[in-house]
Design an enzyme around this catalytic site. Sequence first.
Site, PDB file in Angstrom:
ATOM      1  N   ARG A   1     -25.815  28.773  -7.953  1.00  0.00           N
ATOM      2  CA  ARG A   1     -25.115  27.501  -8.163  1.00  0.00           C
ATOM      3  C   ARG A   1     -23.809  27.458  -7.398  1.00  0.00           C
ATOM      4  O   ARG A   1     -22.941  26.635  -7.664  1.00  0.00           O
ATOM      5  CB  ARG A   1     -24.854  27.286  -9.642  1.00  0.00           C
ATOM      6  CG  ARG A   1     -24.054  28.407 -10.270  1.00  0.00           C
ATOM      7  CD  ARG A   1     -23.734  28.116 -11.702  1.00  0.00           C
ATOM      8  NE  ARG A   1     -23.115  29.272 -12.330  1.00  0.00           N
ATOM      9  CZ  ARG A   1     -22.576  29.226 -13.534  1.00  0.00           C
ATOM     10  NH1 ARG A   1     -22.565  28.115 -14.203  1.00  0.00           N
ATOM     11  NH2 ARG A   1     -22.045  30.311 -14.055  1.00  0.00           N
TER      12      ARG A   1
ATOM     13  N   LYS B   1     -18.230  26.461  -6.909  1.00  0.00           N
ATOM     14  CA  LYS B   1     -19.081  26.855  -8.034  1.00  0.00           C
ATOM     15  C   LYS B   1     -19.532  25.615  -8.804  1.00  0.00           C
ATOM     16  O   LYS B   1     -18.725  24.748  -9.131  1.00  0.00           O
ATOM     17  CB  LYS B   1     -18.300  27.790  -8.967  1.00  0.00           C
ATOM     18  CG  LYS B   1     -19.151  28.463 -10.028  1.00  0.00           C
ATOM     19  CD  LYS B   1     -18.386  29.588 -10.705  1.00  0.00           C
ATOM     20  CE  LYS B   1     -19.259  30.349 -11.688  1.00  0.00           C
ATOM     21  NZ  LYS B   1     -18.546  31.476 -12.300  1.00  0.00           N
TER      22      LYS B   1
ATOM     23  N   ARG C   1     -13.456  28.313  -6.002  1.00  0.00           N
ATOM     24  CA  ARG C   1     -12.950  29.665  -6.206  1.00  0.00           C
ATOM     25  C   ARG C   1     -12.536  30.276  -4.873  1.00  0.00           C
ATOM     26  O   ARG C   1     -13.150  30.020  -3.833  1.00  0.00           O
ATOM     27  CB  ARG C   1     -14.042  30.517  -6.848  1.00  0.00           C
ATOM     28  CG  ARG C   1     -13.634  31.956  -7.100  1.00  0.00           C
ATOM     29  CD  ARG C   1     -14.656  32.667  -7.950  1.00  0.00           C
ATOM     30  NE  ARG C   1     -15.917  32.894  -7.268  1.00  0.00           N
ATOM     31  CZ  ARG C   1     -17.024  33.339  -7.872  1.00  0.00           C
ATOM     32  NH1 ARG C   1     -17.011  33.569  -9.169  1.00  0.00           N
ATOM     33  NH2 ARG C   1     -18.131  33.529  -7.195  1.00  0.00           N
TER      34      ARG C   1
ATOM     35  N   ASP D   1     -24.225  43.139  -9.493  1.00  0.00           N
ATOM     36  CA  ASP D   1     -24.008  41.958  -8.659  1.00  0.00           C
ATOM     37  C   ASP D   1     -22.701  41.248  -9.003  1.00  0.00           C
ATOM     38  O   ASP D   1     -22.350  40.257  -8.352  1.00  0.00           O
ATOM     39  CB  ASP D   1     -25.184  40.979  -8.785  1.00  0.00           C
ATOM     40  CG  ASP D   1     -25.416  40.518 -10.212  1.00  0.00           C
ATOM     41  OD1 ASP D   1     -25.747  41.376 -11.048  1.00  0.00           O
ATOM     42  OD2 ASP D   1     -25.278  39.318 -10.496  1.00  0.00           O
TER      43      ASP D   1
END
Length: 465
Positions: free
Chosen positions: A81, A101, A164, A239
């Site tokens: 996303r 995001k 971000r 991750d």
Amino acid sequence: MQFNAQYTQLASKLYHHQKPHPLLNPQAGHFNHALADELKFNGDWVALCSGQQTFDEFEPLAMVYAGHQFGQWAGQLGDGRGLLIAQVLNTHGKTIDLHLKGAGKTPYSRMGDGRAVLRSVIREYLAGHALNSLGVASSNALGFTSSRQGVQREKLEPGAMMLRTSDCHIRLGHFEWINQYAPELLADFTQKCIEWHYPHLLDSASPTIDFARGVIERTAQMVANWQLVGFAHGVMNTDNLNITGSTLDFGPFGFMERFRPDWQNNHSDHSKRYTYQKQPSIAKWNLWVWVNNLRPLVDDEQTLLATIEHFEPTFLKYYQNGLAQKMGLPSFHKDSFDCGLEFLQLLQKEQLDYTQSFWRLQQQEYTAIQHDCIDQTSFEKFITRYHAIREHQDVSALQANMKNPRYILRNHMAQKAIEHAECEDFSEVDRLFKLLANPFTVQPELEQPSDLLTNEPALAISCSS
């Protein structure tokens, strides 16, 4: 803005180009003016932070990676996303990723809808800001927008997008994906990681081994700093850790309130794998998995694998020095660390507030701490030892060196801001943003009594976002 498109130099297997799916009728949420100045950004931030606008100089992309989630191999993952929409140079000449995001579905969304909800966006926006202000390496955010466009989670919630920023979005899981699905890319990918993020190692006789040491060092420092400020990430999958040791991917995070080392701040973490006290060992486990992915690049596998042995002493170095500073004790004194641990044991036994107790210690409000203790004998034993260590030291210098925050982002503070924002009132987000920008300074004009209160019971946060 000065663009520096590094990631598109990599093989096209590692990403997918696509435009964001914009929010409908976006509403301005909050904008980080100081970060905008650092990035030399002066455009339409609402359009950018809602996916309405991108840059001609960079074609947005979603990254593919893999990972271990809750200790189990999860296979192919990726930006489900989020989109990297630019890489730019800040005022210090450092390359910074701009990552949108909540930007819609990508080929890596799996069962997700590609969206983000206002609740999780506000939490991440404030958390990254809080950690940066506390001196902990972390992603940050330029701003966020909201929308009446609904997103279904446990219930229908307002959608949102956040832009971000991070010094790096290359995760340990990138190496896992390459080794599993495209091993021919490993050498060039690793070389680029060294070139971009560890350029001082380019002339090393063993750059891959030294790269491993560098990632281990920075990760150990980051986790030590988490422990020192009482931060629990909540979902330390491979991750969700990057190669530069900066905090990434806030989900069910929390800042410690009453000192409970086994606090489970993620209610989806049924095995309590990611509690506060386990973060150092989990970081080491993740790094062990990652280091093994570098084995095809070296002849001396034994030396490569031995790099993981540097994690524990490196973590302890940063943690011990940091704890001595928080305590106002000399780091070189043989009893300082034990005295710090004794204080933590007191906080745990008495269930005292972690942040407020260290603040009171710094303010020399020893009586206030004592009054909160049921076991007066344990407190008197601690305070006697504490003063004995300081007796022949330069106490004024130790006091000046203490660095304990008065303010952290408590879950109930974030929740109040969320509830206001869901009614289209972002004033509480703005107040907290200003308050958390200077966490070490008393701010009577911004502070509210609830900012200093310990929430009961301690909240556990959902992974849904």
